[in-house]
Design an enzyme around this catalytic site. Structure first.
Site, mmCIF file in Angstrom:
data_model
loop_
_atom_site.group_PDB
_atom_site.id
_atom_site.type_symbol
_atom_site.label_atom_id
_atom_site.label_comp_id
_atom_site.label_asym_id
_atom_site.label_seq_id
_atom_site.Cartn_x
_atom_site.Cartn_y
_atom_site.Cartn_z
ATOM 1 N N GLY A 13 -51.211 4.102 -4.827
ATOM 2 C CA GLY A 13 -50.708 5.249 -5.726
ATOM 3 C C GLY A 13 -49.927 6.407 -4.984
ATOM 4 O O GLY A 13 -49.387 5.998 -3.740
ATOM 5 N N THR A 93 -60.788 12.066 -14.725
ATOM 6 C CA THR A 93 -62.038 12.838 -15.497
ATOM 7 C C THR A 93 -62.578 11.846 -16.493
ATOM 8 O O THR A 93 -61.761 11.248 -17.035
ATOM 9 C CB THR A 93 -61.502 14.101 -16.083
ATOM 10 O OG1 THR A 93 -60.882 15.105 -15.027
ATOM 11 C CG2 THR A 93 -62.624 14.933 -16.479
ATOM 12 N N LEU A 162 -51.928 16.457 0.857
ATOM 13 C CA LEU A 162 -50.611 16.598 0.511
ATOM 14 C C LEU A 162 -50.198 16.842 -0.975
ATOM 15 O O LEU A 162 -51.123 16.705 -1.778
ATOM 16 C CB LEU A 162 -49.926 15.126 0.746
ATOM 17 C CG LEU A 162 -50.424 13.991 0.089
ATOM 18 C CD1 LEU A 162 -49.626 14.032 -1.357
ATOM 19 C CD2 LEU A 162 -49.928 12.605 0.642
ATOM 20 N N GLU A 164 -47.506 16.574 -4.188
ATOM 21 C CA GLU A 164 -46.242 15.638 -4.374
ATOM 22 C C GLU A 164 -45.096 16.568 -4.473
ATOM 23 O O GLU A 164 -44.859 17.748 -4.547
ATOM 24 C CB GLU A 164 -46.575 15.066 -5.894
ATOM 25 C CG GLU A 164 -47.386 14.204 -6.170
ATOM 26 C CD GLU A 164 -48.014 13.680 -7.214
ATOM 27 O OE1 GLU A 164 -47.036 13.805 -8.122
ATOM 28 O OE2 GLU A 164 -49.198 13.544 -7.801
ATOM 29 N N CYS A 275 -54.572 16.774 -9.869
ATOM 30 C CA CYS A 275 -55.569 17.332 -9.205
ATOM 31 C C CYS A 275 -56.144 18.667 -9.440
ATOM 32 O O CYS A 275 -57.458 18.537 -9.698
ATOM 33 C CB CYS A 275 -55.200 17.665 -7.511
ATOM 34 S SG CYS A 275 -54.735 15.968 -6.774
HETATM 35 C C1 UDX Z 1 -51.977 19.894 -5.102
HETATM 36 C C2 UDX Z 1 -52.494 20.530 -3.837
HETATM 37 O O1 UDX Z 1 -51.289 21.636 -3.502
HETATM 38 C C3 UDX Z 1 -52.429 19.663 -2.915
HETATM 39 O O2 UDX Z 1 -52.830 20.113 -1.666
HETATM 40 C C4 UDX Z 1 -53.498 18.530 -3.122
HETATM 41 O O3 UDX Z 1 -53.707 17.709 -2.263
HETATM 42 C C5 UDX Z 1 -53.191 17.951 -4.410
HETATM 43 O O4 UDX Z 1 -53.094 19.111 -5.566
HETATM 44 P P1 UDX Z 1 -49.874 18.883 -6.305
HETATM 45 O O5 UDX Z 1 -50.637 18.899 -7.463
HETATM 46 O O6 UDX Z 1 -49.014 17.899 -5.778
HETATM 47 O O7 UDX Z 1 -50.755 19.501 -4.787
HETATM 48 O O8 UDX Z 1 -48.723 20.170 -6.479
HETATM 49 P P2 UDX Z 1 -48.600 21.913 -6.364
HETATM 50 O O9 UDX Z 1 -47.480 22.139 -5.422
HETATM 51 O O10 UDX Z 1 -50.137 22.248 -5.709
HETATM 52 O O11 UDX Z 1 -48.568 22.264 -7.535
HETATM 53 C C6 UDX Z 1 -49.385 22.262 -8.707
HETATM 54 C C7 UDX Z 1 -48.894 22.879 -10.075
HETATM 55 O O12 UDX Z 1 -48.900 24.438 -9.720
HETATM 56 C C8 UDX Z 1 -47.693 22.491 -10.368
HETATM 57 O O13 UDX Z 1 -47.473 22.182 -11.856
HETATM 58 C C9 UDX Z 1 -46.725 23.898 -10.011
HETATM 59 O O14 UDX Z 1 -45.714 23.931 -10.437
HETATM 60 C C10 UDX Z 1 -47.784 24.720 -10.188
HETATM 61 N N1 UDX Z 1 -47.557 26.072 -9.375
HETATM 62 C C11 UDX Z 1 -47.359 26.114 -7.922
HETATM 63 C C12 UDX Z 1 -47.063 27.293 -10.008
HETATM 64 O O15 UDX Z 1 -47.296 27.584 -11.328
HETATM 65 N N2 UDX Z 1 -47.078 28.335 -9.264
HETATM 66 C C13 UDX Z 1 -46.920 28.580 -8.010
HETATM 67 O O16 UDX Z 1 -46.976 29.439 -7.448
HETATM 68 C C14 UDX Z 1 -47.330 27.258 -7.371
#
Ligand code: UDX
Length: 458
Positions: A13, A93, A162, A164, A275
Site C-alpha cells: 500500500g 478503524t 512519511l 503522502e 492516519c
Molecule cells: C500524516 C503525518 O504527517 C505523517 O507523519 C504520518 O506518517 C501519516 O499521517 P498524511 O496524512 O500523509 O501524513 O498528511 P499530512 O501532510 O500530515 O496532512 C494531513 C491532513 O492535514 C491533510 O488533510 C492536510 O491537508 C491537513 N493539514 C495539514 C491542514 O489542514 N493544515 C496544515 O497546516 C497541515
C-alpha cells in the site's frame, strides 16, 4: 546473484510500496520483495501504471524493479525465503463489535502473523510498519512464539512517519528513524540488524531506539500532536471570523515563536487522510481502556473540532448563499485529502459532497488525481454528481466554487474567464486559503476564506 539481506514486505500500500522502493534503491546489495493478497494491486505495481500517485515514486520503481525489487502475490514463498519481514497491512478503524468506530481492526494483522508462523522454516525478524495500537507487538509475539521447534521470531516496532505527497522526500531525508525492540540480547541484536538497513543512507544520530511500547506509542502521539495543531488553528479560525481577525496573520505571529514553530498552522476545511483520525481514536480508546477519561476527552476534542470545522464550512456556505443550496450547482475544486496525492481516505471533501447533496445541491467534482477514488467514495449518491477533471470547465455554469484541496494549479487559473462562465452572483469558498482573494473579489466573486473576513459585493 546473492544478496546480503533478503527483505520482505507484506502489504503493497501507501507505506509498504514507497518504503520498499526506497530501501531497494538505496541498497542494491539487498533483495526486496513486496507481497500482497490483492492480485490487481500487485499487477499494477508490475505495470507502467503503478497503483499510487506519489511524486518521484515512478522513477524509484523504474530504477529498481526487476533488479532488486520484486512484487508478487506469493506470500508463502516470500515468508519462506526472507529473514526480515516488514508488515505493512492496513489497520482500519474497527467497524463492528467492541470498540467499533474507535479501536483498530487487527484482523489483517493477526492473519498475517499466523501466515508467518505457518510458512516459516527459519527464524525471522518481524517488523511492525503499520500504525498500530500500543501492545500490538505483544499480541504478535504471543502468536509467533507459540511453537517450540527452535524457530524464533523477534518483533520490532518501526513506525513510518512519511506523509503522502512528500513520501519520497520523507523517506530519503527522514527527521528520524525509530526502532523499538525488547531490551533482551536477541531483541537488541534484531534492532541492530534493522538499524543497519537504514544506515545505508540515514545518518547515525537520526536512527533512535527505544523500548517497543514507547515506539508504538510515539507514532500515535506524533500524529495526535500534528492533528492537534490543525484543530487548534481551526478552532481559532472560527473565532477570527467572528472577531474580524485574520487567521493567517494570527498563525504567522504565533508561529514565529521558535518554541511553537510555523508548520502545521494552516487553517483549513479540516484534516483528512488515513492516519490522523484513526490514530487519535486509537489513542482515545487506549486512554479509556486504562480509565483515563480526562485524557481521552482531551484528545477526542481534536477530532470533534475537526468535524465541527467541516460542518461550519457547509453552514457558512448556506448562510452566504441566502440559506438555500437546493437546485444550485456547486463545483468542488479538489477531492484528495491533500495535494500531490490521489488518496481520498477520510477526505473532508467526502463530507462536504454528502452534505451538499443533502441540501439538494448539484455538485461537480474536479481533481487532477483523485477522480477515480471520488467516484468510488460517492457511488450511490445518484445523478446529482458530475465529474470533470479540468477545473475551469468544472466551474462552468456553477453558482459557487468550494476549494477543498490545496492543489497548486488552482492558484494559476484564468479567474476572469471562470467568473464569466458562472451563474451570478458567483461565490468562492476557499477552504484552504490559497487563492488571491482580493483579485477574485475585484473580478466580481464573493469570496469566503477560512478564518478571515469575507469579501462580498452585497
Ligand atoms: C500524516 C503525518 O504527517 C505523517 O507523519 C504520518 O506518517 C501519516 O499521517 P498524511 O496524512 O500523509 O501524513 O498528511 P499530512 O501532510 O500530515 O496532512 C494531513 C491532513 O492535514 C491533510 O488533510 C492536510 O491537508 C491537513 N493539514 C495539514 C491542514 O489542514 N493544515 C496544515 O497546516 C497541515
Amino acid at each position: 546473484m546473492t544478496f546480503k539481506k533478503n527483505i520482505l514486505c507484506i502489504g503493497a500500500g501507501y507505506v509498504g510500496g514507497p518504503t520498499m522502493a526506497m530501501i531497494a534503491y538505496k541498497c542494491p546489495q539487498y533483495r526486496v520483495t513486496v507481497v500482497d493478497v490483492n492480485p490487481d494491486r500487485i499487477a499494477a505495481w508490475n505495470s507502467d501504471d503503478i497503483p499510487i500517485y506519489e511524486p518521484g515514486l515512478d522513477e524509484l520503481v523504474a530504477a529498481t524493479r526487476g533488479r532488486n525489487l520484486f512484487f508478487s502475490t506469493d506470500i508463502e514463498t516470500g515468508i519462506r525465503e526472507n529473514d526480515i519481514i516488514f508488515v505493512s497491512v492496513n489497520t482500519p478503524t474497527k467497524a463492528f463489535g467492541l470498540g467499533a468506530g474507535m479501536a483498530a481492526d487487527l484482523q489483517h494483522w493477526e492473519k498475517t502473523a499466523r501466515q508467518i508462523l505457518e510458512y516459516s522454516q527459519s527464524s525471522k525478524i518481524v517488523i511492525e510498519k503499520s500504525t498500530l495500537p500500543v501492545k500490538t507487538a505483544l499480541a504478535m509475539e504471543r502468536i509467533l512464539n507459540c511453537r517450540e521447534n527452535g524457530i524464533c521470531f523477534d518483533v520490532l516496532s518501526n513506525p513510518e512517519f512519511l506523509a503522502e505527497g512528500s513520501a519520497i522526500r520523507d523517506l530519503e531525508l527522514p527527521d528520524r528513524i525509530l526502532i523499538g525492540s525488547r531490551e533482551t540480547e536477541r531483541g537488541l541484536k534484531a534492532r541492530q540488524s534493522l538499524a543497519e538497513i537504514y544506515a545505508n543512507w540515514v545518518s547515525e544520530e537520526k536512527i533512535i531506539t527505544s523500548n517497543i511500547w514507547s515506539s508504538e506509542l510515539s507514532k500515535l502521539v506524533s500524529n495526535a500532536f500534528l492533528a492537534q495543531r490543525i484543530s487548534s488553528i481551526n478552532a481559532i479560525s472560527a473565532l477570527c471570523e467572528k472577531a474580524e481577525a485574520d487567521v493567517t496573520e494570527v498563525a504567522r505571529a504565533v508561529g514565529m515563536d521558535s518554541r511553537i514553530g510555523s508548520k502545521f498552522l494552516n487553517a483549513s476545511i479540516g484534516f483528512g487522510g488515513s492516519c490522523f483520525k484513526k490514530d487519535i481514536l486509537n489513542l482515545v480508546y487506549l486512554c479509556r481502556h486504562y480509565g483515563l477519561e480526562e485524557v481521552a476527552d482531551y484528545w477526542d476534542s481534536v477530532v470533534r473540532i475537526n468535524d465541527y470545522q467541516q460542518e461550519r464550512f457547509i453552514r457558512n456556505m448556506l448562510a452566504a448563499m441566502f440559506n438555500t443550496l437546493a437546485g444550485k450547482r456547486i463545483c468542488l475544486w479538489g477531492f484528495a485529502f491533500k495535494s500531490n496525492t490521489g488518496d481520498t481516505r477520510e477526505s473532508p471533501a467526502i463530507f462536504v459532497a454528502r452534505r451538499l447533496i443533502e441540501e439538494r445541491a448539484e455538485i461537480v467534482v474536479s481533481d487532477p488525481k483523485a477522480l477515480k477514488n471520488a467516484r468510488l467514495d460517492l457511488a450511490g449518491l445518484g445523478s446529482k454528481v458530475d465529474y470533470v477533471e479540468e477545473a475551469a470547465r468544472a466551474a462552468e455554469g456553477c453558482h459557487a466554487i468550494a476549494l477543498l484541496t490545496e492543489w497548486d494549479l488552482y492558484r494559476h487559473l484564468d479567474f476572469q474567464a471562470i467568473f464569466d462562465s458562472m451563474s451570478k452572483p458567483a461565490f468562492i469558498f476557499d477552504g484552504r486559503n490559497i487563492l488571491d482573494h482580493r483579485r477574485c473579489f475585484d473580478i466580481g466573486f464573493n469570496v469566503y476564506p477560512v478564518g478571515k473576513p469575507p469579501l462580498t459585493h452585497f
